[in-house]
Design a protein around this motif. Structure first.
Motif, short mmCIF file in Angstrom:
data_model
loop_
_atom_site.label_atom_id
_atom_site.label_comp_id
_atom_site.label_asym_id
_atom_site.label_seq_id
_atom_site.Cartn_x
_atom_site.Cartn_y
_atom_site.Cartn_z
N ILE A 93 0.81 -0.97 -0.20
CA ILE A 93 -0.04 -0.06 -0.13
C ILE A 93 0.87 1.12 0.11
O ILE A 93 1.86 1.33 0.64
CB ILE A 93 -1.00 0.00 1.12
CG1 ILE A 93 -1.95 -1.24 1.10
CG2 ILE A 93 -1.80 1.39 1.41
CD1 ILE A 93 -2.67 -1.26 2.42
N PHE A 94 0.56 2.10 -0.74
CA PHE A 94 1.32 3.36 -0.96
C PHE A 94 0.73 4.50 -0.64
O PHE A 94 -0.52 5.11 -0.90
CB PHE A 94 1.70 3.58 -2.44
CG PHE A 94 2.77 2.59 -2.88
CD1 PHE A 94 4.07 2.66 -2.72
CD2 PHE A 94 2.31 1.48 -3.69
CE1 PHE A 94 4.88 1.56 -3.25
CE2 PHE A 94 3.25 0.41 -3.96
CZ PHE A 94 4.56 0.41 -3.85
N SER A 114 -4.17 2.95 10.01
CA SER A 114 -5.28 2.04 9.88
C SER A 114 -5.06 0.96 8.88
O SER A 114 -5.50 0.03 8.85
CB SER A 114 -6.59 3.13 9.66
OG SER A 114 -6.14 3.55 8.37
N ALA A 115 -4.21 1.47 7.96
CA ALA A 115 -3.93 0.44 6.78
C ALA A 115 -3.10 -0.59 7.39
O ALA A 115 -2.97 -1.71 6.92
CB ALA A 115 -3.32 1.43 5.69
N ALA A 116 -2.03 -0.11 7.97
CA ALA A 116 -1.12 -1.17 8.68
C ALA A 116 -1.90 -1.99 9.65
O ALA A 116 -1.62 -3.37 9.54
CB ALA A 116 -0.25 -0.24 9.25
N ILE A 124 3.34 -1.30 4.13
CA ILE A 124 2.88 0.09 4.21
C ILE A 124 4.07 0.83 3.68
O ILE A 124 4.74 1.23 4.68
CB ILE A 124 1.91 0.40 5.40
CG1 ILE A 124 1.09 -0.99 5.65
CG2 ILE A 124 1.30 1.55 4.98
CD1 ILE A 124 0.13 -1.33 4.74
N ASN A 125 3.78 1.67 2.68
CA ASN A 125 4.84 2.49 2.12
C ASN A 125 4.42 3.86 2.10
O ASN A 125 3.44 4.26 1.59
CB ASN A 125 5.30 2.20 0.64
CG ASN A 125 5.83 0.64 0.40
OD1 ASN A 125 6.85 0.28 0.96
ND2 ASN A 125 4.90 0.16 0.09
N ILE A 151 5.47 -0.75 8.35
CA ILE A 151 5.20 0.59 7.97
C ILE A 151 6.87 0.98 7.56
O ILE A 151 7.73 0.82 8.11
CB ILE A 151 4.92 1.65 8.80
CG1 ILE A 151 3.36 1.25 8.99
CG2 ILE A 151 4.97 3.05 8.32
CD1 ILE A 151 2.79 2.37 9.90
N LYS A 152 6.78 1.21 6.07
CA LYS A 152 8.43 1.70 5.75
C LYS A 152 8.27 3.21 5.14
O LYS A 152 7.58 3.49 4.49
CB LYS A 152 8.57 0.67 4.38
CG LYS A 152 10.06 1.14 4.23
CD LYS A 152 10.51 -0.10 2.82
CE LYS A 152 11.86 0.44 2.56
NZ LYS A 152 12.82 -0.12 3.43
N LEU A 153 8.96 3.88 5.64
CA LEU A 153 9.22 5.26 5.39
C LEU A 153 10.22 5.52 4.43
O LEU A 153 11.32 5.14 4.92
CB LEU A 153 9.25 6.18 6.75
CG LEU A 153 8.49 5.96 7.76
CD1 LEU A 153 8.69 6.99 9.04
CD2 LEU A 153 6.97 6.24 7.43
N THR A 154 10.13 6.39 3.11
CA THR A 154 11.08 6.55 2.21
C THR A 154 11.04 8.13 1.82
O THR A 154 9.96 8.60 1.85
CB THR A 154 11.03 5.57 1.21
OG1 THR A 154 9.75 5.71 0.72
CG2 THR A 154 11.24 4.12 1.52
#
Length: 251
Positions: A93-94, A114-116, A124-125, A151-154
């Protein structure tokens, strides 16, 4: 003599009336031409602004979105989404944050969380178009959600992210800087780039997820009304159908 004077008076009166009436007609013609010209100019501006956006930015007198943050290259706080190491799985999910805030507010963080929580086995990106500071990572809403393992923060640099895609020439040509809605148009470009490159689900940062997407078809879009589909929640798979949809959306 009287008859001659009367004749002169009549001639003078006729000439005066003729000259006055000619001046009045000329004035009326000039006013009519000016009114017609002004009407054409106003109509042209309205037509251009409403039907030929975004490249008529020179007709807009309001403030423009500031997206200079998108082109800062010196930040190293987050891993880069345009790096080879960034390879999200099919179940991804982006979310894209394209303002220059460099953080998330509580409502946006709620959407990501909520998505995570609804998709513990999905990645979850959250892709930030602006630099994110160490301080932002340690405080506020980001500090809460970054502890969730899926959750991945980029950090995404839009010019590099578009390389090798059908949107490369548009982005490198500066089209996103020739619009007064630079933030929202950057978001539009990035969401389709992400789905084109990796497949998965894109969600706006005001979408709250209450149920897993696993029961849905692989390719879908959220219906905004009976006659159209919104781009605030869309899914393109990696199969043949999804690739055709992604190609159609980005070309």
């Amino acid at each position: 003599m009287k008859s001659i004077k009367m004749t002169y008076k009549k001639i003078y009166s006729m000439i005066y009336n003729l000259m006055f009436s000619n001046k009045l007609r000329r004035r009326r013609k000039i006013l009519a031409c000016l009114a017609l010209g002004a009407g054409i100019m106003v109509g042209t501006v309205i037509l251009l602004i409403n039907y030929f956006n975004p490249d008529v930015y020179f007709l807009y007198w309001g403030p423009w979105d500031n997206t200079t943050c998108h082109y800062i290259e010196t930040d190293v706080t987050l891993p880069r989404a345009d790096a080879r190491e960034f390879n999200p799985p099919a179940k991804s999910i982006f979310f894209h944050e394209t303002s220059c805030s460099g953080t998330l507010n509580s409502r946006q963080a709620c959407s990501v969380e909520s998505a995570a929580r609804a998709h513990p086995d999905w990645q979850i990106n959250v892709l930030f178009a602006a630099p994110v500071t160490h301080y932002a990572l340690k405080t506020g809403a980001i500090s809460v959600i970054k502890n969730l393992t899926n959750i991945k923060l980029t950090r995404v640099h839009i010019g590099k992210y578009a390389k090798g895609t059908p949107l490369e020439s548009m982005v490198s040509g500066g089209a996103l800087n020739r619009t007064r809605w630079r933030i929202s148009h950057s978001s539009d470009v990035l969401r389709y780039l992400s789905l084109y490159k990796f497949g998965g689900v894109y969600l706006d940062l005001d979408v709250v997820v209450v149920k897993s997407f696993d029961s849905l078809e692989k390719n879908w879009g959220a219906r905004a009304a009976d006659i159209w589909v919104e781009a605030g929640a869309i899914s393109f798979s990696r199969d043949e159908v999804g690739r055709e949809l992604a190609d159609a959306a980005i070309t």
